[in-house]
Design a protein around this motif. Structure first.
Motif: not given
Ligand code: ADP
Ligand code: GLC
Length: 487
Positions: A28, A80, A255-258, A260, A264, A464
């Motif tokens: 990603r 994506e 993966d700070y999208e996941e 967090k 969350n 990151s």
């Protein structure tokens, strides 16, 4: 660049440990940076239902494996922009209850399953119309791909330049199979020697990748140095020393999208470095969820781990025997060796008000343990990178780690830098050394202002993917040098 990744696990489609997290996140991150990325991975059980938009790739094809022709079916998905998944669709090999084995044992046909997987990946690398420039393979499951491509390059009259990169996530898992399985590859016997696939008479898939990839990486700078020594080299240290010029260590990203702490879906209460109050509420909720006495003042230690020797679980058990007398609580989520599973269940039976153990694989609970714990225990014997200590830092669970591999590279002890300390490190592989580190944690717990500082430092630390992506791009373009080899 145009990059094809090959891995036996890719989160969110499959995962037994950090390999899946890392490859999913790297794919990603590369796509988000504007590169064209493909990922080859098996279509495991349940994915057909979970991923309904699969499209078959091209007309029917076959690969030749040993004396058989095996249908090659590949399903694609574009989750994506810039990223295409290539799922190798062979229900007989991959639609099983687990990825590699059950009941503590490997599937007996793993050689056949992953030789097939590697043959398909090597075909895709050459035939995909977008013409990947780099094939980046991960761990033993894809270790044969560089040698298959090298063979094509030399013997099949194929001249396109295609760079191969092998990442070692864990040298302890080499994909070792009886020598006769080498016939499945249809490679000439001259690859089955000391300089190739052969390892004490067996076929070694990881060794093949290390010997034949153009560049080799591993997942932290310290582990890159460690694996060139007999102590950590798992029998491959001489080969790794010979290839040291091609070996680089790049610490994994998160993966700070996941991972967090705000927004969350797994966490009962949002919090952050600026607004840390919610962490306390997550702790109370975790104690309640795991049937422990609820108490804000009881120091809570946690672990989420594969229960294998690598993870230092014997140290955890030994140190807890000594330290539970202080009244601390400990929660563990894990699965793996039946012996360790039973040892932890037994500890929970003996200390029901202090120890909660959940055996199984539960992503939601893993987030809640990171969020609810005051401290995170990771006393690994060796640790190529380790992701859980990175997640702990972001979640404000102060990591207690053994100074090895990526643990040493990512956690700052007060002895090294008082102002930027994020965790507690120890060196000796012994229960007393971990117990001593836990005692330090309890002393820290008794000083809320200092504890707050540790937490804040950890939560603000940035792991990151940008830095790691830059490192991989240097390797992909051949610009990376070997890491420095001072001890
Ligand atoms: P390793 O890959 O050696 O197991 P890492 O720390 O790199 O160690 O990564 C482990 C990953 O697997 C983390 O995402 C962790 O949360 C996850 N994990 C391990 N065991 C479990 C479990 N029992 N339930 C849920 N997630 C788990
Ligand atoms: C392996 C290693 C772990 C690493 C992960 C992802 O499973 O054991 O240390 O974090 O791969 O690279």
């Amino acid at each position: 660049m145009k990059i094809l990744l090959v891995s036996g696990e890719v989160h969110p489609y499959s995962k037994t440990g950090g390999l899946g997290d890392m490859v999913g996140a790297l794919a990603r991150a590369l796509a988000a940076a504007g590169h064209q990325v493909g990922v080859v991975t098996p279509l495991y059980a349940g994915l057909r239902a979970k991923v309904p938009d699969l499209q078959p790739l091209g007309p029917a094809a076959e690969v030749v494996m040993g004396w058989r022709r095996v249908p090659m079916v590949v399903q694609t998905l574009s989750p994506e922009p810039g990223l295409t998944m290539y799922f190798v669709d062979h229900p007989g090999y991959f639609e099983r209850p687990a990825l590699y084995g059950e009941h503590g044992g490997d599937y007996p046909d793993n050689a056949e399953r992953f030789v097939f997987f590697s043959l398909v990946a090597a075909r895709l690398a050459v035939e995909l119309p977008w013409r990947p420039e780099v094939v980046h393979v991960h761990d033993w499951q894809a270790g044969l791909v560089p040698i298959l491509l090298q063979h094509q390059r030399l013997h099949a009259g194929w001249r396109r330049s295609l760079r191969t990169v092998m990442t070692i996530h864990n040298l302890a898992y080499q994909g070792l199979f009886p020598g006769w399985d080498f016939a499945l590859t249809n490679l000439p016997a001259d690859y089955f020697n000391l300089h190739g696939v052969e390892f004490y008479g067996q076929m070694n898939c990881l060794k093949a990748g290390i010997a034949f990839a153009d560049a080799i990486t591993t997942v932290s700078p310290r582990y890159a140095r460690e694996i060139t020594t007999p102590e950590y080299g798992c029998g491959l240290d001489a080969l790794l020393r010979a290839r040291a010029g091609a070996l680089t260590g790049i610490l994994n990203g998160v993966d700070y999208e996941e991972w967090k702490t705000s927004g969350n879906r797994y966490l009962p209460c949002a919090y952050s470095a600026r607004q840390p109050a919610g962490k306390g509420k997550n702790k109370l909720a975790l104690q309640q969820e795991l049937d422990l006495p609820v108490g804000a003042d009881t120091p809570l230690f946690g672990s989420v781990t594969r229960l294998t020797d690598q993870k230092g679980v014997d140290l955890t058990l030994g140190a807890l025997e000594e330290m539970l007398g202080t009244g601390l609580q400990y929660v563990l989520l894990g699965s793996g060796s039946p012996v360790w599973e039973e040892a932890f269940r037994d500890l929970a039976r003996r200390f029901p008000r202090q120890v909660a153990v959940r055996i199984g694989f539960d992503p939601g609970l893993s987030h809640r343990i990171e969020a609810g714990s005051d401290f995170y225990l990771m006393p690994s014997k060796f640790e190529p990178c380790g992701l859980n200590q990175l997640y702990s830092l972001r979640y404000g669970a102060v990591p207690i780690v053994r100074a090895t591999g990526g643990l040493d590279d990512s956690v700052v002890d007060i002895a090294a830098d008082a102002e930027h300390a994020t965790g507690i490190k120890f060196t000796e592989y012994a229960p007393w050394a971990l117990a001593k580190a836990i005692r330090k944690a309890l002393a820290l717990y008794a000083e809320p202002a200092l504890l707050k500082e540790y937490r804040r430092n950890g939560m603000l630390a940035d792991f990151s993917w940008d830095r790691a992506v830059a490192g991989y791009l240097r390797v992909y373009t051949g610009a990376a040098g070997a890491p420095s080899f001072h001890p």
